[in-house]
Design an enzyme around this catalytic site. Structure first.
Site, PDB file in Angstrom:
ATOM      1  N   GLY A  41       0.833  -1.206   0.000  1.00 12.10           N
ATOM      2  CA  GLY A  41       0.000   0.000   0.000  1.00 12.10           C
ATOM      3  C   GLY A  41       0.862   1.247   0.000  1.00 12.10           C
ATOM      4  O   GLY A  41       1.912   1.305   0.649  1.00 12.10           O
ATOM      5  N   LEU A  44      -1.308   7.212   2.627  1.00 17.82           N
ATOM      6  CA  LEU A  44      -0.601   7.974   3.666  1.00 17.82           C
ATOM      7  C   LEU A  44       0.216   7.072   4.575  1.00 17.82           C
ATOM      8  O   LEU A  44       1.389   7.346   4.840  1.00 17.82           O
ATOM      9  CB  LEU A  44      -1.610   8.761   4.495  1.00 17.82           C
ATOM     10  N   GLY A  46       1.178   3.803   4.182  1.00 12.25           N
ATOM     11  CA  GLY A  46       2.183   2.998   3.498  1.00 12.25           C
ATOM     12  C   GLY A  46       3.350   3.822   2.992  1.00 12.25           C
ATOM     13  O   GLY A  46       4.516   3.480   3.210  1.00 12.25           O
ATOM     14  N   ARG A 338     -20.072  12.532  12.979  1.00 13.97           N
ATOM     15  CA  ARG A 338     -20.653  12.003  11.746  1.00 13.97           C
ATOM     16  C   ARG A 338     -21.782  11.004  11.984  1.00 13.97           C
ATOM     17  O   ARG A 338     -22.795  11.032  11.299  1.00 13.97           O
ATOM     18  CB  ARG A 338     -19.553  11.334  10.917  1.00 13.97           C
ATOM     19  N   GLU A 433      -6.007   2.915   7.819  1.00 14.20           N
ATOM     20  CA  GLU A 433      -7.386   2.420   7.865  1.00 14.20           C
ATOM     21  C   GLU A 433      -7.439   0.890   7.939  1.00 14.20           C
ATOM     22  O   GLU A 433      -8.425   0.315   8.389  1.00 14.20           O
ATOM     23  CB  GLU A 433      -8.178   2.927   6.649  1.00 14.20           C
TER      24      GLU A 433
END
Lengths: 646, 251
Positions: A41, A44, A46, A338, A433
């Protein structure tokens, strides 16, 4: 239980990370050169991890599915990145950022991890400025801040509506520097198919070259997964088309536990669905809630007229509008977290007050802000977002209110990791994430960028080194080992099996059907009956998939249909685990809302006696029920309360 | 709406390509251009034909993966957007749409509409960064930067690396792409330290990779989905010349 030891360092909260760093094991420079690290990945987490490992002198191999590391989906983050700088003198501190994040996550994250995140947040801003990231500035030349949901201070740094882009390009530039230096080798257009474990440790990966179809073996002393979230299990989400959960799913099936898989973030401000051919959803940044006011008609007759298209929203008088967030949550108003904002929108629409032709939308109105500040100020703040909206919806948001509706955006759940971000497989780490760690049951806005860069720049360079310190005697891992042979065979078998089905239904069609089950039963509101139904329906759909999916072409070519088929095959299993996790969690917390468990006012009702734990799921074999392990959460430093944004 | 698509099909870089005609029916005006291609591809898969390969990912105009000439224009007829942001309401029922991959020597075709743009990454590796490591940097507010300069840097930094500038240029010049990065760092104090080496190395790499020269037609600016200004090319030329003068002096 031993496997689930979180390994939290001793000492008071604010000294844990300092103590860890003071006592961790190091690797000397000449030994670093002999140790290989694989990073999967290039977002950000990785890119920042790979660049930092390279700078330290390790031998790094990075893998990405795109043609360039710069395309990773971190690029699309709009609003900003939080940090506890307190440049605005409004009362912010590391403790307050920590507290807001724990509370925002509805007390389902580890104190020590979140405190560390808040602690290094300031280093991230310093680092990015030094890289030449053009953050927004005030006229005096200092950095500007804005507000995001779940906070009463302004702590969000931003670069117009393209903060993710600028931070990723910063990490990409650091990565490019290391690639040029030779410390990092980049493998583009490669997708991870399997993890290789040798003597109980992660030692390599099997990848597919997406251009030639060649299956390759790569070895290392440690493997870092920074492969993002799995929101695309819902088919429609704000994730990029290629974002997927397969790497995470593959390591789960090899023994890594999966933490809180049902914790999904439904973002309140997205452009509503418009047709059944739709391929993805577009987010409108949370930063818009700084100046936009959310409302629906106060009276059903107005809502019905709007749905039929007989009146325009601008024709509805002020006293016939319901600014429901300001009404229900006077203290935080339009800037509630949220999950709260999304549920409130759903509640109004379900009650028949929704707008747009489908009745599944609410208004985000800038009229007051334009009157107060002038159109030019709003244009300077959100111009690119307004343009993006107009291109998609064909309406001018300066003149008529935006229509928005919640959509799947982020997965708080992910691979279970300890304080060192190490999974239950020694030598396998997960960052960004892809791991479950810092956001509990709900992530606050502008915290994903913070976590990705925290993990990559400031946590993994320490913790991976600590792991590698006792690996210095291990020579380079040979990819001819039988373990590599076996893993490659497994990867090839999956591909062969997909081609052998030769059915009649496309991969996208199956994906869409899975997405509907997930959205209806494992989405914003869940209940026991529907979750049980979801598990059954997913199992049935999975059987159908393996009987009737159509994958054209062959392996030895550019074959996007095959790529999608591999990912959707994994979603068919991951979706079921999400439903199982949501079913056993008989409480509501953050983004996980069980209709059976709510307060009289319709707020999430936690059950801290029974569910104050991380659900860490363990794979037990093909078509067998997974095992639930529980990591208890202990709150030593803060008082656990019902979240209150009123 | 019903449309005729003339799409460039090419199995791989070693084989010749050609246009193939496709008909698509009942396309909604609200569908995006790439959703229209999805609909075509889903049909091709069902009919047992090879679907059309094209690069795409975020579908919101920021990752820079999508490309395509649409009726001869990079990213289609509208200004300031990428192909994925183009919607079918821009086209008329019955229209014929010609769809091609970027055509430039440094961007060889991989398959159909996919091209290899790794040359851009190579240019960045030649100097598109500030040579600092993680940690040990000053406080973010230690050096005030005039808002105007920060805004100029941001204008330049909004480049998405899609390659439309190269595709639009009759010389396949990468000057707008390279100058956007050079310019971002040239106006920021953090970038100034290495400004001289950066501009020389990046320009040398651009030339080495076979990108053409700039002859000031400004087609790049006209087709750039992020509307990056050619004034960055002017700044890069200044930076380049002054770096030459200084390096001559110090010889």
């Amino acid at each position: 239980m031993d496997k689930l030891a979180a390994k939290i360092p001793q000492g008071p909260l604010d000294l844990k990370w300092t103590n860890y760093k003071a006592h961790q094991n190091l690797v000397n420079p000449s030994n670093k050169r002999k140790l290989d690290i694989i990073v999967v990945g290039t977002g950000l987490a990785g890119a920042s991890a790979a660049a930092s490992f390279g700078e330290l002198g390790f031998n790094v191999k990075v893998f990405g599915i795109h043609d360039s590391p710069r395309r990773a989906h971190s690029i699309a983050a709009q609003g900003g990145i939080n940090a506890a700088k307190n440049y605005t003198n409004d009362g912010d501190s590391i403790y307050r950022l920590f507290y807001d994040t724990i509370k925002g996550g509805d007390y389902r994250a580890r104190e020590a991890n979140v405190y560390r995140l808040a602690e290094v947040s300031n280093n991230i801003i310093d680092q990015c400025v030094a890289q030449g990231v053009p953050f927004a500035r005030e006229y005096g030349g200092l950095l500007d801040n804005r507000s995001f949901g779940g906070a009463q201070v302004s702590r969000t740094f931003y670069a117009r509506g393209q903060t993710g882009q600028q931070l990723l390009l910063g990490a990409y530039s650091a990565l490019s520097k290391e690639i040029a230096k030779g410390s990092v080798k980049m493998f583009t257009r490669r997708e991870m198919l399997e993890l290789v474990i040798v003597d109980g440790r992660a030692r390599g990966i099997i990848v597919r070259d997406l251009i030639s179809g060649k299956i390759e073996r790569h070895s290392a002393h440690a493997v870092v997964l920074a492969t993002g979230g799995y929101g695309n299990v819902f088919f429609l989400s704000t994730n990029a088309m290629a974002s997927n959960g397969s790497a995470a799913w593959k390591v789960y099936k090899k023994g890594a536990f999966f933490g809180n898989p049902s914790f999904t973030q439904i973002h309140p401000t997205c452009i509503p669905v418009h047709g059944d051919y739709q391929s993805k959803l577009t987010l409108m940044s949370e930063s818009l809630r700084n100046d936009g006011r959310i409302w629906v008609p106060k009276f059903k007759e107005d809502a019905e007229k709007i749905q039929k298209g007989t009146i325009k929203p601008t024709a509805i008088a002020e006293d016939r509008r319901d600014y429901y967030l300001e009404r229900r949550y006077p203290a935080f108003g339009n800037l509630v977290p949220r999950d709260v904002a999304s549920r409130a929108a759903k509640e109004r629409c379900d009650a028949g007050f929704g707008v747009g032709s489908t009745g599944l939308a609410v208004y985000l109105d800038f009229k007051d802000a334009i009157n107060r500040l002038g159109k030019h100020v709003i244009e300077a703040r959100y111009g690119n977002l307004f343009q993006m909206y107009e291109k998609i919806v064909d309406e001018n948001p300066y003149e008529t209110p935006m229509m928005i509706y919640p959509a799947v955006h982020y997965t708080m759940g992910g691979i279970w990791v300890d304080y060192e971000l190490q999974t239950t497989i020694p030598g396998l780490f997960a960052a960004g994430e892809a791991n479950f760690s810092d956001h509990g049951a709900n992530r606050l806005g502008a915290s994903a960028l913070m976590q990705g860069l925290s993990d990559g720049y400031f946590v993994l360079p320490y913790t991976v080194q600590n792991y590698l310190a006792d690996q210095i005697g291990v020579s380079r891992i040979d990819t001819d080992l039988p373990e590599f042979e076996k893993a490659e065979k497994e990867a090839r078998a999956t591909i062969d099996k997909l081609f052998s089905v030769k059915g009649t239904e496309t991969v996208d069609s199956f994906h869409r059907r899975l997405g509907l089950i997930m959205w209806d039963f494992v989405g914003m509101a869940r209940n026991g009956e529907n979750l049980t139904k979801a598990i059954e329906q997913i199992q049935e759909l999975r059987v159908e998939f393996w009987k009737n999916v159509k994958v054209p072409g062959n392996n030895e070519m550019v074959n996007p249909e095959l790529e999608k088929a591999i990912r959707v095959a994994d979603y068919m299993e991951l979706g079921e685990l999400m439903a199982r996790d949501a079913l056993i969690r008989e409480e509501s917390c953050g983004g996980h809302f069980r209709e059976e468990y709510q307060t009289e006012e319709g707020e999430a009702l936690r059950d801290d006696k029974k569910f104050n734990f991380v659900a860490a799921w363990e794979y037990t074999g093909e078509n067998k029920e997974p095992k639930l392990n529980k990591e208890p959460l202990e709150f030593e430093f803060i008082e656990v309360k019902q979240r209150n944004y009123k | 709406m019903d449309l005729t698509l003339k799409i460039w099909r090419q199995p791989d870089a070693s084989q010749k390509g050609r246009f193939v005609d496709y008909q698509v029916q009942n396309i909604s005006a609200d569908a995006s251009f790439l959703e229209m291609l999805d609909i075509l591809n889903e049909r091709l898969v069902i009919e047992g034909e090879d679907p059309v390969a094209f690069d795409h990912d975020c579908r919101e105009g920021i990752c820079g993966a999508c490309s395509l000439y649409i009726n001869g224009r990079p990213h289609g007829p509208d200004k300031g957007i990428t192909t994925c942001q183009m919607h079918m309401r821009r086209f008329k029922d019955g229209e014929t749409i010609v769809i091609e991959p970027w055509r430039a020597r440094p961007f060889p075709v991989i398959k159909d509409l996919m091209v290899d743009r790794t040359a851009f990454d190579e240019i960045i590796r030649a100097g598109g960064y500030v040579s600092i490591n993680t940690g040990g940097v000053p406080d973010a507010n230690a050096i005030p930067i005039p808002k105007r300069d920060a805004d100029t840097a941001m204008d330049a930094a909004s480049c998405i690396g899609c390659g439309a500038c190269v595709a639009a240029c009759k010389n396949a010049s990468a000057m707008l792409f390279v100058s956007a990065k050079v310019s971002q760092f040239a106006v920021l104090p953090q970038g100034k330290v290495e400004a001289r080496e950066r501009v020389q190395n990046m320009v040398a790499k651009m030339d080495e990779l076979g990108f053409g020269n700039c002859t000031n037609t400004y087609a790049c600016e006209a087709e750039c989905p992020k509307e990056i200004s050619v004034s960055h090319i002017a700044r890069m030329n200044r930076e380049f010349l002054s770096s030459k003068v200084v390096s001559e002096k110090t010889k």
